[in-house]
Design a protein around this motif. Structure first.
Motif, PDB file in Angstrom:
ATOM      1  N   SER A   1     -29.637  17.306  -4.673  1.00 29.54           N
ATOM      2  CA  SER A   1     -29.499  18.348  -5.687  1.00 29.54           C
ATOM      3  C   SER A   1     -29.649  19.720  -5.039  1.00 29.54           C
ATOM      4  CB  SER A   1     -30.525  18.167  -6.801  1.00 29.54           C
ATOM      5  OG  SER A   1     -31.841  18.359  -6.303  1.00 29.54           O
ATOM      6  N   TYR A   2     -29.148  20.730  -5.746  1.00 26.75           N
ATOM      7  CA  TYR A   2     -29.211  22.109  -5.247  1.00 26.75           C
ATOM      8  C   TYR A   2     -29.217  23.019  -6.468  1.00 26.75           C
ATOM      9  CZ  TYR A   2     -28.331  25.999  -1.998  1.00 26.75           C
ATOM     10  OH  TYR A   2     -28.427  27.154  -1.246  1.00 26.75           O
ATOM     11  N   THR A   3     -30.182  23.926  -6.533  1.00 20.21           N
ATOM     12  CA  THR A   3     -30.326  24.800  -7.695  1.00 20.21           C
ATOM     13  C   THR A   3     -30.026  26.235  -7.309  1.00 20.21           C
ATOM     14  OG1 THR A   3     -31.993  23.353  -8.667  1.00 20.21           O
ATOM     15  CG2 THR A   3     -31.884  25.611  -9.505  1.00 20.21           C
ATOM     16  N   ILE A   4     -29.165  26.887  -8.117  1.00 17.78           N
ATOM     17  CA  ILE A   4     -28.822  28.290  -7.930  1.00 17.78           C
ATOM     18  C   ILE A   4     -28.960  28.987  -9.269  1.00 17.78           C
ATOM     19  CG2 ILE A   4     -27.060  29.945  -7.193  1.00 17.78           C
ATOM     20  CD1 ILE A   4     -25.743  27.730  -5.604  1.00 17.78           C
ATOM     21  N   GLY A   5     -29.886  29.932  -9.360  1.00 20.28           N
ATOM     22  CA  GLY A   5     -30.031  30.724 -10.569  1.00 20.28           C
ATOM     23  C   GLY A   5     -30.207  29.904 -11.827  1.00 20.28           C
ATOM     24  N   GLY A   6     -30.957  28.867 -11.773  1.00 18.94           N
ATOM     25  CA  GLY A   6     -31.177  28.034 -12.943  1.00 18.94           C
ATOM     26  C   GLY A   6     -30.137  26.952 -13.153  1.00 18.94           C
ATOM     27  N   GLN A   7     -29.067  26.943 -12.333  1.00 23.87           N
ATOM     28  CA  GLN A   7     -28.037  25.920 -12.448  1.00 23.87           C
ATOM     29  C   GLN A   7     -28.227  24.908 -11.323  1.00 23.87           C
ATOM     30  OE1 GLN A   7     -24.034  27.440 -12.249  1.00 23.87           O
ATOM     31  NE2 GLN A   7     -23.092  25.504 -12.841  1.00 23.87           N
ATOM     32  N   THR A   8     -28.349  23.652 -11.679  1.00 25.12           N
ATOM     33  CA  THR A   8     -28.602  22.606 -10.694  1.00 25.12           C
ATOM     34  C   THR A   8     -27.353  21.755 -10.501  1.00 25.12           C
ATOM     35  OG1 THR A   8     -30.949  22.507 -11.241  1.00 25.12           O
ATOM     36  CG2 THR A   8     -30.012  20.603 -10.107  1.00 25.12           C
ATOM     37  N   PHE A   9     -26.969  21.613  -9.235  1.00 27.59           N
ATOM     38  CA  PHE A   9     -25.833  20.762  -8.866  1.00 27.59           C
ATOM     39  C   PHE A   9     -26.388  19.470  -8.264  1.00 27.59           C
ATOM     40  CE2 PHE A   9     -24.326  25.114  -8.642  1.00 27.59           C
ATOM     41  CZ  PHE A   9     -23.126  25.062  -9.316  1.00 27.59           C
TER      42      PHE A   9
ATOM     43  N   ASN B   1     -21.274  16.907  -1.581  1.00 23.22           N
ATOM     44  CA  ASN B   1     -21.167  18.192  -2.265  1.00 23.22           C
ATOM     45  C   ASN B   1     -22.281  19.153  -1.872  1.00 23.22           C
ATOM     46  OD1 ASN B   1     -18.906  17.321  -3.603  1.00 23.22           O
ATOM     47  ND2 ASN B   1     -19.902  17.041  -5.583  1.00 23.22           N
ATOM     48  N   ILE B   2     -23.495  18.655  -1.718  1.00 24.06           N
ATOM     49  CA  ILE B   2     -24.630  19.529  -1.433  1.00 24.06           C
ATOM     50  C   ILE B   2     -24.457  20.221  -0.082  1.00 24.06           C
ATOM     51  CG2 ILE B   2     -27.132  19.636  -1.158  1.00 24.06           C
ATOM     52  CD1 ILE B   2     -26.051  18.978  -4.012  1.00 24.06           C
ATOM     53  N   THR B   3     -23.983  19.491   0.918  1.00 26.33           N
ATOM     54  CA  THR B   3     -23.747  20.108   2.225  1.00 26.33           C
ATOM     55  C   THR B   3     -22.700  21.202   2.115  1.00 26.33           C
ATOM     56  OG1 THR B   3     -24.369  18.096   3.404  1.00 26.33           O
ATOM     57  CG2 THR B   3     -22.983  19.676   4.584  1.00 26.33           C
ATOM     58  N   PHE B   4     -21.660  20.960   1.342  1.00 25.49           N
ATOM     59  CA  PHE B   4     -20.625  21.987   1.233  1.00 25.49           C
ATOM     60  C   PHE B   4     -21.082  23.182   0.386  1.00 25.49           C
ATOM     61  CE2 PHE B   4     -17.964  18.921   3.247  1.00 25.49           C
ATOM     62  CZ  PHE B   4     -17.067  19.717   3.952  1.00 25.49           C
ATOM     63  N   ILE B   5     -22.009  22.961  -0.541  1.00 19.90           N
ATOM     64  CA  ILE B   5     -22.606  24.102  -1.235  1.00 19.90           C
ATOM     65  C   ILE B   5     -23.403  24.935  -0.231  1.00 19.90           C
ATOM     66  CG2 ILE B   5     -24.322  24.795  -2.941  1.00 19.90           C
ATOM     67  CD1 ILE B   5     -23.467  22.402  -4.623  1.00 19.90           C
ATOM     68  N   ARG B   6     -24.148  24.289   0.616  1.00 25.12           N
ATOM     69  CA  ARG B   6     -24.916  25.015   1.630  1.00 25.12           C
ATOM     70  C   ARG B   6     -23.989  25.803   2.559  1.00 25.12           C
ATOM     71  NH1 ARG B   6     -30.201  23.958   1.875  1.00 25.12           N
ATOM     72  NH2 ARG B   6     -31.022  22.071   0.875  1.00 25.12           N
TER      73      ARG B   6
ATOM     74  N   TYR C   1     -21.904  28.523   0.060  1.00 30.51           N
ATOM     75  CA  TYR C   1     -22.738  29.520  -0.611  1.00 30.51           C
ATOM     76  C   TYR C   1     -23.656  30.246   0.363  1.00 30.51           C
ATOM     77  CZ  TYR C   1     -26.377  31.414  -3.668  1.00 30.51           C
ATOM     78  OH  TYR C   1     -27.280  32.246  -4.288  1.00 30.51           O
ATOM     79  N   GLU C   2     -24.303  29.496   1.266  1.00 29.67           N
ATOM     80  CA  GLU C   2     -25.279  30.103   2.160  1.00 29.67           C
ATOM     81  C   GLU C   2     -24.644  30.741   3.397  1.00 29.67           C
ATOM     82  OE1 GLU C   2     -28.089  27.143   3.217  1.00 29.67           O
ATOM     83  OE2 GLU C   2     -28.884  26.885   1.192  1.00 29.67           O
TER      84      GLU C   2
ATOM     85  N   PRO D   1     -14.812  34.343  -7.427  1.00 31.36           N
ATOM     86  CA  PRO D   1     -16.189  34.129  -7.903  1.00 31.36           C
ATOM     87  C   PRO D   1     -17.177  35.078  -7.224  1.00 31.36           C
ATOM     88  CG  PRO D   1     -15.552  32.395  -6.391  1.00 31.36           C
ATOM     89  CD  PRO D   1     -14.323  33.206  -6.639  1.00 31.36           C
ATOM     90  N   ARG D   2     -18.107  35.556  -8.011  1.00 32.20           N
ATOM     91  CA  ARG D   2     -19.150  36.426  -7.484  1.00 32.20           C
ATOM     92  C   ARG D   2     -20.541  35.882  -7.773  1.00 32.20           C
ATOM     93  NH1 ARG D   2     -15.996  37.666  -4.569  1.00 32.20           N
ATOM     94  NH2 ARG D   2     -14.853  39.617  -4.275  1.00 32.20           N
ATOM     95  N   TYR D   3     -20.680  35.091  -8.837  1.00 34.49           N
ATOM     96  CA  TYR D   3     -21.975  34.509  -9.173  1.00 34.49           C
ATOM     97  C   TYR D   3     -22.217  33.266  -8.320  1.00 34.49           C
ATOM     98  CZ  TYR D   3     -21.570  37.653 -13.141  1.00 34.49           C
ATOM     99  OH  TYR D   3     -21.404  38.759 -13.921  1.00 34.49           O
ATOM    100  N   GLY D   4     -23.484  33.001  -8.070  1.00 32.66           N
ATOM    101  CA  GLY D   4     -23.831  31.914  -7.164  1.00 32.66           C
ATOM    102  C   GLY D   4     -23.253  30.581  -7.544  1.00 32.66           C
ATOM    103  N   GLY D   5     -23.325  30.220  -8.834  1.00 31.01           N
ATOM    104  CA  GLY D   5     -22.811  28.926  -9.257  1.00 31.01           C
ATOM    105  C   GLY D   5     -21.320  28.808  -9.064  1.00 31.01           C
ATOM    106  N   GLU D   6     -20.595  29.897  -9.297  1.00 28.12           N
ATOM    107  CA  GLU D   6     -19.138  29.876  -9.113  1.00 28.12           C
ATOM    108  C   GLU D   6     -18.780  29.719  -7.641  1.00 28.12           C
ATOM    109  OE1 GLU D   6     -18.088  33.577 -10.828  1.00 28.12           O
ATOM    110  OE2 GLU D   6     -17.914  32.787 -12.871  1.00 28.12           O
ATOM    111  N   VAL D   7     -19.514  30.406  -6.760  1.00 28.21           N
ATOM    112  CA  VAL D   7     -19.273  30.268  -5.321  1.00 28.21           C
ATOM    113  C   VAL D   7     -19.549  28.834  -4.880  1.00 28.21           C
ATOM    114  CG1 VAL D   7     -19.932  31.080  -3.025  1.00 28.21           C
ATOM    115  CG2 VAL D   7     -19.835  32.696  -4.939  1.00 28.21           C
ATOM    116  N   ALA D   8     -20.604  28.239  -5.400  1.00 30.77           N
ATOM    117  CA  ALA D   8     -20.945  26.855  -5.057  1.00 30.77           C
ATOM    118  C   ALA D   8     -19.846  25.900  -5.500  1.00 30.77           C
ATOM    119  CB  ALA D   8     -22.279  26.481  -5.703  1.00 30.77           C
ATOM    120  N   GLN D   9     -19.315  26.105  -6.692  1.00 28.24           N
ATOM    121  CA  GLN D   9     -18.244  25.234  -7.179  1.00 28.24           C
ATOM    122  C   GLN D   9     -16.992  25.353  -6.319  1.00 28.24           C
ATOM    123  OE1 GLN D   9     -18.129  26.509 -11.364  1.00 28.24           O
ATOM    124  NE2 GLN D   9     -18.769  24.448 -11.924  1.00 28.24           N
TER     125      GLN D   9
END
Length: 565
Positions: free
Chosen positions: A320-328, A350-355, A358-359, A394-402
């Motif tokens: 799992s990965y949480t960004i701004g209250g949104q958990t993937f 998915n979590i590795t690709f979010i890292r 996003y990061e 996308p500019r918000y964290g959750g959108e970048v993660a998606q």
């Protein structure tokens, strides 16, 4: 006196030049138009072949034209519709009311086709009957039951091409010169006795031209047979899918198929048409869809090329990965633990690709790489229906993660196939084409069709690294998600995708697979989409394997005439 002589000579010379110019205009520049007008004044004619053919790469017709005869009727030479109907009924055995209905559907004094679609026997009987003002003439049906690539070719009606290449190349395919069946008339429009109805050749005007495609008819037929035998993902709906087969060396599209199928003789136009709810006229191979994880190699390429990630660098996936209250959450409960980029591609983490997205990368670098791979703009193969897809900002964290795991953007199966061909070509997007050439009446190429230019998308060493990593996705002895896409005896590499889509009926998952085969010296890049097909490692991967086996085991598509791969 001398001055007058010179003036007179100049005047005569000017008049002579005017006459020469007028003669040149009549006999050279306007000769086809004038000849056409003269022919129209002395005869009433019906064209036998108003459109050119659509051929595959080896010159074989793709529309399966059927040998048929039609009845040409010239009202000025014929009796009443009832008399003609009775005569045709005696000759063919069809009921007179059927013939009367066909004849009464045409108003006016001009000649027309009755739309009979006769076979050879009844046509000979009509000819032997010698019905005044009536002739049975060979006029093949343009689309037969074995017509291939229907979504690519489209269909035509009395107004011209309405879809696909029939619409995009309507001006080239239609023409008004060539063989006609005609009746001759005098200056007052009255029929000339003794001449009857006969075949004539009208040289003036524009002849119908044909188009030769890059499609291989045998490959196209094999792909369509597989699709027609494939079970839909769920009950109550037809299979909605697309397959694109691309030659990564030449960029030629070898096969492009979409389902549901439609009948080009009776296209389902309008919301009340049978099956219209499933959009059977949509060419899903060039329609936009969220790509899901088939987009991850693009993100991986951006990470390696910019140095944001080292090839063997480990990541930690806890599930799992949480960004701004949104958990993937990752599809694998509990996560993958310690994993490298190659492992994240193989197991679609998915979590590795979010890292990574996003990061490490951020929006701009991911989108810049996506554009270099051709996403966000039409490939440019000449089809009006081809979509360019959609790249978000996308500019918000959750959108970048998606975005990092393929949600929030739209791509077409054709774009995906081209992007994966770039991995095979050491980072070079191949020059993709569908229409090889427009052909004259004698088969000589007049001009080439549109072809997307070859452009670099990625550094060669990065493309080779991603290609090696994608081998782990399909390795039958590994743990990758695409093992069902492995082609026995040939091998394969690629990536699965499971794209979530919110519909009025709830959340559905589209199934993707994109990759290439054989594993060594790849000859085919295959992109598969199945709407609501679930996990990409199941439906789409298996379908890709069956397509690859059918094409490779049969010897593969053959090179086009005059084209080297």
């Amino acid at each position: 006196m001398r001055r007058r002589i010179w003036l007179l000579a100049a005047a005569f010379t000017a008049l002579w030049l005017v006459q020469v110019a007028q003669l040149w205009r009549w006999q050279v520049r306007e000769a086809p138009v004038l000849a056409r007008r003269a022919a129209a004044q002395r005869m009433r004619a019906l064209q036998l072949a108003p459109r050119g053919l659509v051929l595959d790469r080896l010159g074989r017709p793709l529309t399966d034209p059927q040998p048929r005869w039609d009845v040409a009727v010239f009202p000025a030479l014929a009796g009443s519709p009832d008399e003609v109907a009775r005569a045709l009924a005696r000759a063919t055995g069809e009921p007179a009311p059927v013939w009367a209905g066909r004849l009464r559907a045409h108003a006016g004094a001009g000649p027309y086709w009755a739309g009979a679609e006769l076979t050879a026997g009844p046509a000979r009987a009509v000819a032997a009957a010698e019905i005044p003002g009536v002739a049975a003439v060979p006029r093949p049906v343009r689309y037969g039951p074995g017509a291939l690539a229907r979504h690519v070719i489209g269909y035509v009606n009395q107004a011209g091409g309405q879809l696909g290449l029939e619409a995009a190349f309507d001006a080239e395919l239609r023409g008004d010169a060539g063989p006609h069946v005609a009746a001759f008339v005098d200056g007052s429009g009255r029929p000339l006795e003794g001449l009857g109805v006969r075949a004539v050749d009208v040289p003036a005007g524009k002849p119908p031209l044909s188009i030769r495609l890059t499609l291989d008819g045998r490959a196209q037929a094999a792909v369509e047979r597989i699709l027609d035998g494939w079970s839909p993902p769920g009950p109550g709906a037809p299979l909605r899918a697309a397959v694109v087969v691309l030659d990564p060396r030449s960029g030629d599209i070898l096969a492009m198929a979409s389902r549901p199928q439609f009948d080009p003789l009776r296209p389902p136009v309008g919301p009340g048409a049978p099956g219209a709810a499933w959009a059977p006229l949509v060419n899903r191979a060039v329609a936009p869809y969220p790509p899901g994880s088939v987009f991850k190699p693009v993100v991986a390429a951006a990470a390696l090329e910019t140095g944001a990630v080292a090839p063997g660098e480990p990541f930690e996936c806890s599930g799992s990965y949480t960004i701004g209250g949104q958990t993937f959450t990752d599809p694998r409960p509990g996560g993958h633990g310690r994993i490298t980029l190659a492992g994240a591609l193989a197991q679609s983490c998915n979590i590795t690709f979010i890292r990574i997205g996003y990061e490490r990368l951020g929006t701009d670098r991911m989108l810049a790489t996506a554009r270099r791979f051709g996403f966000g703009a039409p490939v440019g193969i000449g089809l009006r229906e081809e979509a360019g897809g959609f790249l978000p900002a996308p500019r918000y964290g959750g959108e970048v993660a998606q975005l990092a795991f393929g949600q929030g953007l739209l791509v077409t199966p054709l774009q995906v196939a081209r992007a994966y061909a770039a991995l095979v070509r050491d980072g070079l997007l191949p020059p993709v084409g569908l229409v090889d050439a427009v052909l004259g009446p004698d088969g000589t190429p007049l001009r080439r069709g549109p072809r997307a230019p070859a452009v670099p998308a990625l550094a060669p060493e990065v493309a080779r690294q991603i290609a090696r990593d994608l081998e782990g996705v399909t390795d039958p002895n590994g743990t990758g998600t695409g093992r069902n896409a492995w082609v026995p005896g040939w091998g394969s590499a690629g990536k699965t995708g499971s794209a979530e889509v919110v519909t009025p009926d709830g959340l559905v998952v589209h199934s993707w697979f994109a990759g290439w085969t054989p594993l060594r010296d790849p000859r085919l890049v295959i992109a598969v989409l199945i709407e609501e097909g679930g996990a990409g490692g199941q439906g789409a991967a298996r379908l890709s394997r069956e397509v690859a086996r059918a094409l490779l085991d049969a010897g593969g598509p053959r090179p086009a005439r005059g084209r080297a791969p």
